[in-house]
Enzyme design. Structure first.
Site, PDB file in Angstrom:
ATOM      1  N   ASP A 128      -2.872  -1.555   8.520  1.00 46.33           N
ATOM      2  CA  ASP A 128      -3.106  -3.001   8.499  1.00 46.33           C
ATOM      3  C   ASP A 128      -1.960  -3.802   7.889  1.00 46.33           C
ATOM      4  O   ASP A 128      -1.898  -5.014   8.059  1.00 46.33           O
ATOM      5  CB  ASP A 128      -4.373  -3.311   7.696  1.00 46.33           C
ATOM      6  CG  ASP A 128      -4.172  -3.051   6.211  1.00 46.33           C
ATOM      7  OD1 ASP A 128      -3.477  -2.062   5.874  1.00 46.33           O
ATOM      8  OD2 ASP A 128      -4.665  -3.831   5.392  1.00 46.33           O
ATOM      9  N   ASP A 172       3.060  -0.966   7.240  1.00 48.63           N
ATOM     10  CA  ASP A 172       2.616   0.020   8.228  1.00 48.63           C
ATOM     11  C   ASP A 172       3.268  -0.179   9.591  1.00 48.63           C
ATOM     12  O   ASP A 172       3.260   0.738  10.423  1.00 48.63           O
ATOM     13  CB  ASP A 172       1.091  -0.040   8.392  1.00 48.63           C
ATOM     14  CG  ASP A 172       0.363   0.296   7.104  1.00 48.63           C
ATOM     15  OD1 ASP A 172       0.774   1.261   6.430  1.00 48.63           O
ATOM     16  OD2 ASP A 172      -0.604  -0.406   6.767  1.00 48.63           O
ATOM     17  N   ASP A 203      -3.622   4.766   7.015  1.00 47.85           N
ATOM     18  CA  ASP A 203      -3.206   4.104   5.788  1.00 47.85           C
ATOM     19  C   ASP A 203      -4.452   4.059   4.892  1.00 47.85           C
ATOM     20  O   ASP A 203      -5.570   4.192   5.392  1.00 47.85           O
ATOM     21  CB  ASP A 203      -2.710   2.702   6.179  1.00 47.85           C
ATOM     22  CG  ASP A 203      -2.778   1.710   5.046  1.00 47.85           C
ATOM     23  OD1 ASP A 203      -2.106   1.960   4.041  1.00 47.85           O
ATOM     24  OD2 ASP A 203      -3.496   0.697   5.170  1.00 47.85           O
TER      25      ASP A 203
HETATM   26  P1  ADP Z   1      -0.030   0.636  -0.927  1.00 54.94           P
HETATM   27  O1  ADP Z   1      -0.011  -0.464   0.121  1.00 54.94           O
HETATM   28  O2  ADP Z   1      -0.484   1.952  -0.378  1.00 54.94           O
HETATM   29  O3  ADP Z   1      -0.722   0.233  -2.183  1.00 54.94           O
HETATM   30  P2  ADP Z   1       2.577  -0.050  -2.001  1.00 54.94           P
HETATM   31  O4  ADP Z   1       3.914   0.538  -1.690  1.00 54.94           O
HETATM   32  O5  ADP Z   1       2.331  -1.479  -1.682  1.00 54.94           O
HETATM   33  O6  ADP Z   1       1.513   0.903  -1.309  1.00 54.94           O
HETATM   34  O7  ADP Z   1       2.299   0.133  -3.552  1.00 54.94           O
HETATM   35  C1  ADP Z   1       2.463   1.383  -4.172  1.00 54.94           C
HETATM   36  C2  ADP Z   1       2.120   1.289  -5.634  1.00 54.94           C
HETATM   37  O8  ADP Z   1       3.021   0.380  -6.298  1.00 54.94           O
HETATM   38  C3  ADP Z   1       0.735   0.736  -5.900  1.00 54.94           C
HETATM   39  O9  ADP Z   1      -0.255   1.722  -5.836  1.00 54.94           O
HETATM   40  C4  ADP Z   1       0.918   0.197  -7.325  1.00 54.94           C
HETATM   41  O10 ADP Z   1       0.856   1.234  -8.263  1.00 54.94           O
HETATM   42  C5  ADP Z   1       2.329  -0.354  -7.299  1.00 54.94           C
HETATM   43  N1  ADP Z   1       2.335  -1.784  -6.943  1.00 54.94           N
HETATM   44  C6  ADP Z   1       2.784  -2.343  -5.793  1.00 54.94           C
HETATM   45  N2  ADP Z   1       2.642  -3.683  -5.817  1.00 54.94           N
HETATM   46  C7  ADP Z   1       2.062  -3.988  -7.002  1.00 54.94           C
HETATM   47  C8  ADP Z   1       1.655  -5.214  -7.633  1.00 54.94           C
HETATM   48  N3  ADP Z   1       1.792  -6.397  -7.065  1.00 54.94           N
HETATM   49  N4  ADP Z   1       1.112  -5.121  -8.868  1.00 54.94           N
HETATM   50  C9  ADP Z   1       0.956  -3.933  -9.466  1.00 54.94           C
HETATM   51  N5  ADP Z   1       1.316  -2.760  -8.947  1.00 54.94           N
HETATM   52  C10 ADP Z   1       1.871  -2.772  -7.730  1.00 54.94           C
HETATM   53 MG    MG Z   2      -3.081  -1.082   3.990  1.00 51.25          MG
END
Ligand code: ADP
Ligand code: MG
Length: 292
Positions: free
Chosen positions: A237, A241, A38
């Site tokens: 983490d 995941d 990740d």
């Molecule tokens: P990761 O854990 O790899 O960041 P997520 O699925 O949680 O993957 O998030 C993917 C994308 O969605 C982030 O890179 C961001 O662009 C957007 N995103 C997710 N949560 C938020 C948040 N709370 N505020 C702003 N952007 C968010």
């Molecule tokens: Mg992570």
């Protein structure tokens, strides 16, 4: 016999900061052909900080941080913490939030003082019909610097971009290089955009970068690696995941991560150092060549 070897293995593991929950993992480690990581909180520290604020026309710094901070105050995401911290440092007091909603893989939405506010990626802006294309070059510039750029909208208009950088852990590059030298393929699976992911991948020496994966998609990506390579380990983490850690032949959690990931994993890297994986593989290889 094997039980004694496993106990010895567990003891040696604990010394190196590897906590083994499932004894079988010690055996499986020596078979591992590929490891998927990740990004956020695994390869990086998971502590992003705001680095850039790009404002549309006469929008003020204070405004964008007020609206973005108010909404993100309701999110658990590391990206949200970065924005909230930045706003608090500027002594901004948050507004009244209603209808808060986290949009999976895209960002967050809600009303601040009655006005609709969005914070998220291109996908979110497209979905809500907010024009941002004028800022595409700014987004690309930030992403090529390994930063995650978030778009902020208020009502029907874009306020600007807030970018964050998440420092890479001190031993990530070394761990990847050692694994590759042991003949183990490395990959990164992330929900972040392709340019940021590629930039981080390049910094740590991972060539196989799988980006813009929705939270449910990580399991599928591990399955794909298993078809290609055979025995696959996954390191992560986050809550997101956990299913992929279960799908992997060896699930490895980061000790500083969420309890859900730790419970789903076979082993935990207590201090979160990725080089612990190399110790575990070496341990596995040595134990099972000794006992025959
Ligand atoms: P990761 O854990 O790899 O960041 P997520 O699925 O949680 O993957 O998030 C993917 C994308 O969605 C982030 O890179 C961001 O662009 C957007 N995103 C997710 N949560 C938020 C948040 N709370 N505020 C702003 N952007 C968010
Ligand atoms: Mg992570």
């Amino acid at each position: 016999g094997t039980p004694t070897a496993l106990m010895v293995g567990s003891g040696m593991g604990a010394e190196k900061g590897i906590l083994i929950r499932n004894g079988e993992a010690i055996q499986t480690f020596k078979e591992v052909k590929a490891i998927a990581f990740d990004k956020t909180g695994t390869i990086t520290k998971g502590k992003p900080e705001v680095t850039d604020i790009v404002l549309v026309n006469d929008v003020k710094d204070q405004d964008i941080l007020y609206f973005a901070g108010s909404i993100e105050n309701g999110s658990e995401h590391p990206l949200a913490h970065a924005i909230v911290e930045k706003a608090k440092n500027q002594n901004i007091r948050f507004g009244e939030v209603e209808q808060f909603n986290a949009v999976v893989g895209m960002g967050v939405e809600g009303r601040v003082d009655g006005e609709i506010v969005l914070v998220g990626n291109r996908r979110l802006m497209k979905e809500k019909n907010i024009p941002y294309e004028e800022y595409e070059n700014e987004l690309i510039r930030l992403e090529e610097e390994a930063k995650t750029a978030m778009l902020i909208a208020r009502g029907e208009h874009l306020l600007g971009i807030i970018a964050v950088a998440d420092p890479i852990k001190e031993d990530s590059a070394r761990a990847i290089a050692l694994l590759e030298s042991m003949g183990i393929k490395t990959a990164m699976i992330t929900g972040d955009n392709k340019r940021t992911a590629a930039a981080i991948g390049k910094m740590v020496g991972i060539t196989h970068v799988i980006s813009e994966v929705l939270p449910d998609g990580k399991v599928e990506e591990v399955e794909r690696l298993q078809k290609k390579y055979g025995t696959v380990a996954m390191v992560g983490d986050g809550i997101n995941d956990a299913p992929a850690l279960k799908q992997a032949n060896v699930g490895i959690a980061i000790g500083t991560g969420t309890d859900i990931a730790i419970e789903a994993a076979d082993v935990t890297l207590v201090r979160g150092e990725l080089t612990g994986i190399i110790s575990a593989i070496k341990l596995s290889r040595s134990i099972f060549t000794k006992i025959k």
